[in-house]
Design an enzyme around this catalytic site. Sequence first.
Site, PDB file in Angstrom:
ATOM      1  N   CYS A 143       0.865  -1.181   0.000  1.00  0.00           N
ATOM      2  CA  CYS A 143       0.000   0.000   0.000  1.00  0.00           C
ATOM      3  C   CYS A 143       0.902   1.231   0.000  1.00  0.00           C
ATOM      4  CB  CYS A 143      -0.883  -0.009   1.239  1.00  0.00           C
ATOM      5  SG  CYS A 143      -1.463   1.634   1.683  1.00  0.00           S
ATOM      6  N   LYS A 296       6.357  12.114   8.877  1.00  0.00           N
ATOM      7  CA  LYS A 296       5.032  12.710   8.996  1.00  0.00           C
ATOM      8  C   LYS A 296       4.535  12.498  10.425  1.00  0.00           C
ATOM      9  CE  LYS A 296       0.266  12.434   7.674  1.00  0.00           C
ATOM     10  NZ  LYS A 296      -0.838  11.550   7.430  1.00  0.00           N
TER      11      LYS A 296
END
Length: 658
Positions: A143, A296
């Site tokens: 993914c 992040k």
Amino acid sequence: MKPFFVTTPIYYVNASPHLGHAYTTIIADSWMRFHKLLGRDTLFLTGTDEHGDKIVQAAEKQGKDPQAFVDAVSAQFRQLWPHLGIANDRFVRTTDPEHKAVVQAFLQRVYDAGDIYFGEFGGHYCYGCERFYTEKELENGLCPQHLTKPEFISEKNYFFRMSKYLPWLKEYIQANPDFIRPERYRTETLAMLESGALEDLCISRPKSRLTWGIELPFDKDYVCYVWFDALINYISALGGPEGADFQRFWPGVEHVVAKDILKPHAVFWPTMLHAAGLPLYRHLNVHGYWLARDAKMSKSLGNVVDPLAMSEHFGLDAFRYFLLREMAFGSDASFTQESMTLRINADLSNDLGNLFSRVLAMTAKYFDSVTPASAAEHDDDARIREIGSEALRNYIQLFENARFSHALDALWEFVRALNKYVDTQAPWALFKQGDTARLGSVLYTLLDSLRKVARCVWPVMPTAATGMLEQLGLSVPEDGIPTQALEQEIDMWGVLPVGGQLAASSNLFPRREMPEKEVTPKVPAVGKEKKSAAKASQKGSAVGNPEEVESVIAFDQFTAVDIRVGTILSAEKHPDADRILKFMIDLGEEEPRQILSGIAAHYRPEELTGLQVCVVANLAPRVIRGLASHGMVLTAEKDGQLTLVTVAAAAPNGSRIA
Ligand code: ME8
């Protein structure tokens, strides 16, 4: 003037709000306030996204039923916003009955139009994204968002004929260059559309697998896919397409999101609207990520920053200013307390705060804090007004176009020019010379200019702006919004009433001390220990054994490393690296983690399944020969021999090692 409607994403309630959520919501709030200053009617929507697998799993972990769980976390978001100066008009929840009704009506409309069909489907399902990926969308079989291997699931489901609308969408984006902005995200969307990777969208989940969702109006055995449900919040909060608010606000809608959710907003949502016969949003405004420790900011990496703690420590207005100024909208930015301190001290304490307090102090000293009259015109005054008008024009234009950091920088051109004006005009020298007329003109020019600056910064720093206006002797309406629109302000000079009573001093932005530097643990390179120890002993270090002094770390540094117990679910050789094993490890989280380790020469993979190991869980992910590693398995090393570190007795997965 058309009304302005701004939205944030509706946030998942599987985690508490962090700096990333606060950023988007503060942007939307400032933008809404800015449009109020332009004299526009505004509507500001935020909310929470409460359906889907992830939420059910998070609720189960806390032993709560899903509704009680979502009520509690949604309340955390709703209650936080006023503390960050956020004045949203509406707060939508996807578990609201009104929202459910609009989603069902939307589904029915698209179904009746023939754009939803039932079919058998096999696809790569990522539990993190709660969606299927096509083969082409995967990166090295993973993914692209979570870098995990999706599970292949085959089942019967409902599909939205998205592919039918993709050529139309491509044309629309090409014909409307700022529909998605900044440019890089428009380019990225066009590349997605051209890649051929997008197909029809699976929009249902069988109730046998998931019940926590909105039931399809045309099949009671299925619930709606979370994204199809969530995107509709933007119109359900207006009472749906038939509502009066929809007519009033929808055409002017501005969505603000980060790049993680570009695809649903840039592809799913416009095609959904088009299929339902509804007009599109005005712009999709996409920003980058706040990074902490180069990754992040996200709950799973354990590097999130608490926005409330930051705003309490640095001051709410300064915190909001920093967020808007530091991140160029569209690009990533790093969050550190050092950068925040530097920015606040330079722009707010020095450039603006110091200027304002100097001007008030001089007016107190030379004119008893009464606004002096401006006498004869001087070239330098005309020049500063020119700079001011130009700065305001740029500020308005840039802010309107979502270029918040550039807008503030443009305004600061004026603030910096005013500081220079003080230095060149030297009011203290005029006072000494007894030139009261010129002294009055200079101070009037400064006071009137600072009034302008205060009005401009109100959207970003409402409390400080109101404070400045009040200290300038102006009465501020309760809602903070003056009667004339901001554009009229550009060329409007000489507005501050002469004779007004001013504050004698001001300290709106106190200087901040630099936080103690984050010390990076010094790991001595192999073979260097002796040398550094020798150096320390030469220096005559006073504290004990020099070798010990070199290797001491602070307690905080130790606790920053999150080490957890996990069970190896599977182990296999890395297809492209002989020395590396690829593990799937259960750390007691929603899904197992893929972790790579260079121990293939020391263990056979098949003997490791079921073993409990110790894992550094908050290490930034790394990609090694095309495969991602989300953590590090601890090993002990002696003479080149590696041994896995394990626990003496079985411990629950996810137990923290401290
Ligand atoms: O995606 N930097 O919800 P979410 C900047 N429910 N912004 C960040 C950020 C970061 N490090 N982390 C989060 C969802 N954000 C869906 C949305 S909308 C119909 C459904 C902000 O809780 C940013 O706005 O994962 C990002 O797009 C959003 O939070 C994702 O929030």
